[in-house]
Scaffold this motif. Structure first.
Motif, mmCIF file in Angstrom:
data_model
loop_
_atom_site.group_PDB
_atom_site.id
_atom_site.type_symbol
_atom_site.label_atom_id
_atom_site.label_comp_id
_atom_site.label_asym_id
_atom_site.label_seq_id
_atom_site.Cartn_x
_atom_site.Cartn_y
_atom_site.Cartn_z
ATOM 1 N N ARG A 52 0.834 -1.205 0.000
ATOM 2 C CA ARG A 52 0.000 0.000 0.000
ATOM 3 C C ARG A 52 0.870 1.257 0.000
ATOM 4 O O ARG A 52 0.643 2.195 -0.777
ATOM 5 C CB ARG A 52 -0.936 -0.004 1.211
ATOM 6 N N TYR A 53 1.873 1.273 0.872
ATOM 7 C CA TYR A 53 2.724 2.459 0.955
ATOM 8 C C TYR A 53 3.577 2.638 -0.297
ATOM 9 O O TYR A 53 4.043 3.746 -0.575
ATOM 10 C CB TYR A 53 3.616 2.388 2.196
ATOM 11 N N ASN A 59 -1.760 11.525 -1.566
ATOM 12 C CA ASN A 59 -3.001 12.022 -0.978
ATOM 13 C C ASN A 59 -2.907 11.828 0.527
ATOM 14 O O ASN A 59 -2.981 10.705 1.030
ATOM 15 C CB ASN A 59 -4.205 11.272 -1.555
ATOM 16 N N GLU A 60 -2.706 12.899 1.245
ATOM 17 C CA GLU A 60 -2.468 12.817 2.685
ATOM 18 C C GLU A 60 -3.651 12.234 3.456
ATOM 19 O O GLU A 60 -3.453 11.398 4.350
ATOM 20 C CB GLU A 60 -2.110 14.194 3.241
ATOM 21 N N PRO A 61 -4.910 12.611 3.151
ATOM 22 C CA PRO A 61 -6.023 12.034 3.921
ATOM 23 C C PRO A 61 -6.114 10.511 3.820
ATOM 24 O O PRO A 61 -6.351 9.839 4.827
ATOM 25 C CB PRO A 61 -7.253 12.710 3.302
ATOM 26 N N VAL A 62 -5.924 9.958 2.619
ATOM 27 C CA VAL A 62 -6.046 8.499 2.505
ATOM 28 C C VAL A 62 -4.889 7.801 3.219
ATOM 29 O O VAL A 62 -5.046 6.713 3.777
ATOM 30 C CB VAL A 62 -6.143 8.055 1.026
ATOM 31 N N ARG A 63 -3.723 8.441 3.228
ATOM 32 C CA ARG A 63 -2.609 7.873 3.987
ATOM 33 C C ARG A 63 -2.885 7.943 5.488
ATOM 34 O O ARG A 63 -2.497 7.053 6.254
ATOM 35 C CB ARG A 63 -1.316 8.606 3.643
ATOM 36 N N GLN A 64 -3.551 9.008 5.950
ATOM 37 C CA GLN A 64 -3.927 9.103 7.360
ATOM 38 C C GLN A 64 -4.935 8.017 7.720
ATOM 39 O O GLN A 64 -4.845 7.395 8.785
ATOM 40 C CB GLN A 64 -4.517 10.483 7.657
ATOM 41 N N ALA A 104 -10.564 13.758 -4.443
ATOM 42 C CA ALA A 104 -9.874 14.760 -5.265
ATOM 43 C C ALA A 104 -8.700 14.159 -6.025
ATOM 44 O O ALA A 104 -8.304 14.683 -7.071
ATOM 45 C CB ALA A 104 -9.392 15.910 -4.389
ATOM 46 N N SER A 105 -8.124 13.056 -5.520
ATOM 47 C CA SER A 105 -6.981 12.430 -6.182
ATOM 48 C C SER A 105 -7.383 11.280 -7.107
ATOM 49 O O SER A 105 -6.521 10.660 -7.724
ATOM 50 C CB SER A 105 -5.992 11.906 -5.129
#
Length: 368
Positions: A52-53, A59-64, A104-105
């Motif tokens: 996954r990483y 996209n910061e939100p999906v990583r959070q 958005a991404s």
């Protein structure tokens, strides 16, 4: 003659295990010769998480969202820290309260499906919070895994195009412009691996091409060492790699390593020789079942068909600063069949290997 010497010294005062592993090379096959150092920080040891990483997205939100759900596993191991688990779930729920920031991404044509996944995630996170309240460890783990599979789908939908160009000098080799899933049937059970062309397109492409050709069907695992590696891919006969039937030549592939923060892999040189001692690959040696190309120790561009599974053992080969990183090319991870891989030894056999997903990402070299 193939030799392996494994020794360790235990400091009784500090309780630190030091490991040094030395391996020789035979003409029949190759395995890594290296040593493992102590870990730096909490390295990720789950292959699915590493995949996954490794996706080329930003996209910061999906990583959070991913990180919050990933952390639950650590908390479950830490004497079931239910307060911390509840906080992780709350963080995930907060991210899902603003799905537009994730969408958005995602390319417009994929947004309806991504939105459906996000709605399923939101419902699942709410359910997970209720399960956590009754402190059901197994149900929490199961639901957390299901939700992370959905996160993977959302993240994969964000990838718009292949992120770089492979050097022209390797255009004569198959390339995997994306990912593929391979099922490997052995005499002791089945393994599933995901190979990552986003990080290692030439290495993964070579492997998927050989799977499609049926090259690995019937081959034995020829080298094994408990808690270290299990190797296969050495064909019957005098050859030690794949001989292309069209050219009658040994197909050699370059050492290919994508470093965290780099836009494209480095080719034909170890990170050590490049002076990049502290740089970490996107696909590290930190997971049980890392899939790695074997090569002659002295020939960085000498790999062909032989590969090995890294049998990560925290006490012997700790993650985070393993000196195999940057010397050999990891190109995927085991995603199913850990208990089977743990049973396999030299002399066991691959009955068949099949590409079950992602074959459309395999790009064959153009005819010359």
């Amino acid at each position: 003659m193939f030799n392996l010497l494994k020794s360790w010294l235990k400091n009784s005062l500090m309780a630190i295990l030091l490991v040094t592993i030395f391996l020789g090379i035979s003409t029949a096959g190759w395995t890594p010769s290296s040593s493992a150092a102590l870990p730096a920080g909490n390295a990720i040891t789950d292959g699915r998480s590493l995949l996954r990483y490794a996706l080329p997205i930003n996209n910061e939100p999906v990583r959070q969202l991913q990180a919050s759900l990933e952390d639950i596993k650590s908390q479950l191991r830490g004497n079931r820290r239910w307060g911390a688990i509840s906080k992780d779930i709350s963080k995930a729920a907060k991210v899902l309260d603003q799905p537009s920031k994730i969408l958005a991404s995602v390319p417009e044509e994929r947004q309806p499906q991504a939105q459906a996944w996000l709605e399923e995630l939101k419902s699942g996170v709410n359910e997970l919070q209720e399960i956590a309240k009754v402190k059901d460890k197994e149900k929490v783990k199961s639901e957390r895994d299901r939700l992370l599979n959905l996160v993977s789908l959302v993240e994969e939908s964000m990838v718009k195009e292949f992120p770089f160009e492979v050097p022209q000098e390797y255009s004569n080799l198959p390339q995997l412009k994306g990912r593929a899933t391979v099922d490997i049937k052995t005499n002791k059970g089945n393994l599933t691996v995901v190979v990552d062309g986003y990080s290692a397109p030439v290495t993964a492409g070579n492997f998927v091409d050989l799977v499609q050709r049926g090259f690995y069907n019937g081959l034995e695992f020829t080298r094994s060492e408990e808690s270290y590696f299990l190797q296969t891919g050495d064909p019957v006969g005098k050859d030690v790699g794949f001989i292309d039937p069209k050219t009658r030549q040994y197909r050699a592939i370059p050492l290919e390593i994508l470093v965290q923060g780099d836009k494209a892999p480095t080719y034909g040189i170890t990170l050590e020789d490049a002076g990049r001692y502290l740089d970490m690959p996107v696909l590290p040696f930190s997971s049980f079942g890392a899939v790695v190309m074997a090569r002659p120790e002295s020939q960085v561009n000498g790999a062909s068909s032989q590969f090995f599974f890294f049998l990560f053992e925290p006490e012997l080969t700790p993650a985070g600063r393993n000196l195999l990183d940057g010397r050999y090319a990891v190109f995927g991870y085991l995603t199913e069949g850990e208990e089977i891989l743990d049973k396999l030894k030299a002399g066991d056999k691959i009955e068949s290997a099949t590409v079950v997903q992602g074959i459309e990402n395999l790009v064959q070299p153009e005819a010359t």
